[in-house]
Design a protein around this motif. Structure first.
Motif, PDB file in Angstrom:
ATOM      1  N   ASN A 169       0.825  -1.207   0.000  1.00 20.51           N
ATOM      2  CA  ASN A 169       0.000   0.000   0.000  1.00 20.51           C
ATOM      3  C   ASN A 169       0.863   1.262   0.000  1.00 20.51           C
ATOM      4  OD1 ASN A 169      -2.780  -0.437  -0.216  1.00 20.51           O
ATOM      5  ND2 ASN A 169      -2.970  -1.048   1.936  1.00 20.51           N
ATOM      6  N   PRO A 170       0.314   2.409  -0.454  1.00 19.99           N
ATOM      7  CA  PRO A 170       1.077   3.665  -0.441  1.00 19.99           C
ATOM      8  C   PRO A 170       1.633   4.041   0.931  1.00 19.99           C
ATOM      9  CG  PRO A 170      -0.848   3.907  -1.831  1.00 19.99           C
ATOM     10  CD  PRO A 170      -0.974   2.562  -1.175  1.00 19.99           C
ATOM     11  N   SER A 171       0.922   3.684   1.998  1.00 15.95           N
ATOM     12  CA  SER A 171       1.420   4.021   3.340  1.00 15.95           C
ATOM     13  C   SER A 171       2.775   3.383   3.622  1.00 15.95           C
ATOM     14  CB  SER A 171       0.405   3.591   4.403  1.00 15.95           C
ATOM     15  OG  SER A 171       0.068   2.220   4.272  1.00 15.95           O
ATOM     16  N   TYR A 172       3.063   2.264   2.976  1.00 22.97           N
ATOM     17  CA  TYR A 172       4.374   1.610   3.124  1.00 22.97           C
ATOM     18  C   TYR A 172       5.485   2.551   2.672  1.00 22.97           C
ATOM     19  CZ  TYR A 172       8.191  -1.658   2.007  1.00 22.97           C
ATOM     20  OH  TYR A 172       9.405  -2.293   1.911  1.00 22.97           O
ATOM     21  N   TYR A 173       5.266   3.216   1.550  1.00 23.82           N
ATOM     22  CA  TYR A 173       6.305   4.096   1.007  1.00 23.82           C
ATOM     23  C   TYR A 173       6.431   5.377   1.822  1.00 23.82           C
ATOM     24  CZ  TYR A 173       5.916   0.825  -2.834  1.00 23.82           C
ATOM     25  OH  TYR A 173       5.891  -0.334  -3.568  1.00 23.82           O
ATOM     26  N   TYR A 174       5.309   5.900   2.303  1.00 22.87           N
ATOM     27  CA  TYR A 174       5.376   7.070   3.185  1.00 22.87           C
ATOM     28  C   TYR A 174       6.129   6.719   4.463  1.00 22.87           C
ATOM     29  CZ  TYR A 174       2.381  10.299   0.613  1.00 22.87           C
ATOM     30  OH  TYR A 174       1.883  11.172  -0.316  1.00 22.87           O
ATOM     31  N   PHE A 175       5.813   5.560   5.022  1.00 25.15           N
ATOM     32  CA  PHE A 175       6.490   5.116   6.240  1.00 25.15           C
ATOM     33  C   PHE A 175       7.993   5.009   5.991  1.00 25.15           C
ATOM     34  CE2 PHE A 175       4.910   2.967  10.236  1.00 25.15           C
ATOM     35  CZ  PHE A 175       6.133   2.950  10.878  1.00 25.15           C
ATOM     36  N   GLY A 176       8.370   4.525   4.807  1.00 22.83           N
ATOM     37  CA  GLY A 176       9.779   4.321   4.484  1.00 22.83           C
ATOM     38  C   GLY A 176      10.602   5.596   4.467  1.00 22.83           C
ATOM     39  N   HIS A 177       9.972   6.738   4.191  1.00 21.57           N
ATOM     40  CA  HIS A 177      10.719   7.994   4.215  1.00 21.57           C
ATOM     41  C   HIS A 177      11.267   8.293   5.603  1.00 21.57           C
ATOM     42  CE1 HIS A 177      10.295   9.897   0.219  1.00 21.57           C
ATOM     43  NE2 HIS A 177       9.255   9.080   0.112  1.00 21.57           N
TER      44      HIS A 177
END
Length: 247
Positions: A169-177
């Protein structure tokens, strides 16, 4: 007035006074007697909205406060970030941990707004003296579970057990920042913005590199000037985007 967290799933209902007295008279002394004083106790573990009241009840009692490392917060009743600043101002020796956040009502596959919700919370929690941030669940199935009371949620990673697939999910990539670039032992540094369209936070890692995380919450392409002491540059951002800059 502080309210207890009454849920349909397994929970204990403690008033602020009951929680304080239990820690002061039973839990804290027992941990010390058993040589377990290294365990970090975090009180409240619920919404920011009532966090200051709960902190005040616990930390103003010196006997109870000696056993408590800090206070845990959630995001469900609104932002209320000013309460976190107030806790830190009045009780600077106590830590603030974000112990739970989730997107309600199922998996929300491909929803970038959920990613923005993560970034908004992490940036502002961090900027208001939160020192740890933990998701509700990083990995759930295609229903948003399993859950024994049908409290189905979204997660950064969804396991589609029907089709034997893993969905990011997109939240995965936001979390990764945050999780990929802010290292253990990093210290928060001052970052200020000149527009409400941009939210930002920054850290200096143990190796000396500075990590700046910037979120554009607007529908517009933006160009901003990044100033770092006597150096600077112009950086462009797409609408509804997030960036991490390492300097």
């Amino acid at each position: 007035m502080s309210q207890s967290a009454k849920q349909v799933w397994d929970s204990c209902i403690y008033s602020a006074e009951e929680e304080r007295d239990f820690v002061r008279d039973y839990l804290g002394p027992t941990l010390h007697e058993q040589g377990l004083q290294h365990i970090k106790l975090v009180c409240w573990d619920h919404n920011r909205a009532e966090a200051y009241d709960r902190a005040q009840k616990m930390f103003d009692d010196k006997l109870a406060s000696q056993y408590v490392y800090g206070i845990g917060i959630h995001w469900y009743m609104g932002d209320n970030y000013q309460n976190l600043k107030l806790i830190n101002d009045v009780y600077p020796d106590k830590k603030i941990w974000f112990t739970e956040g989730r997107q309600e009502n199922g998996p929300h596959l491909g929803d970038w707004n959920v990613g923005e919700r993560y970034a908004h919370s992490m940036i502002n929690d961090i900027n208001h003296n939160t020192s740890a941030w933990c998701d509700w669940n990083l990995f759930l199935d295609e229903t948003g579970g399993p859950n024994h009371v049908n409290n189905l949620c979204s997660a950064p990673i969804i396991a589609d057990t029907v089709n034997d697939e893993v969905i990011i999910n997109p939240s995965y990539y936001y979390f990764g920042h945050f999780s990929k670039f802010i290292e253990k032992g990093a210290k928060r540094i001052a970052v200020c913005t000149t527009t409400d369209n941009i939210e930002a936070t920054g850290f200096i890692n143990p190796n000396g590199e500075k990590v700046i995380i910037v979120c554009n919450n607007s529908e517009n392409h933006l160009t901003y000037a990044l100033h770092n002491i006597d150096k600077g540059c112009y950086i462009s951002m797409l609408p509804r985007s997030i960036q991490t800059i390492i300097v």
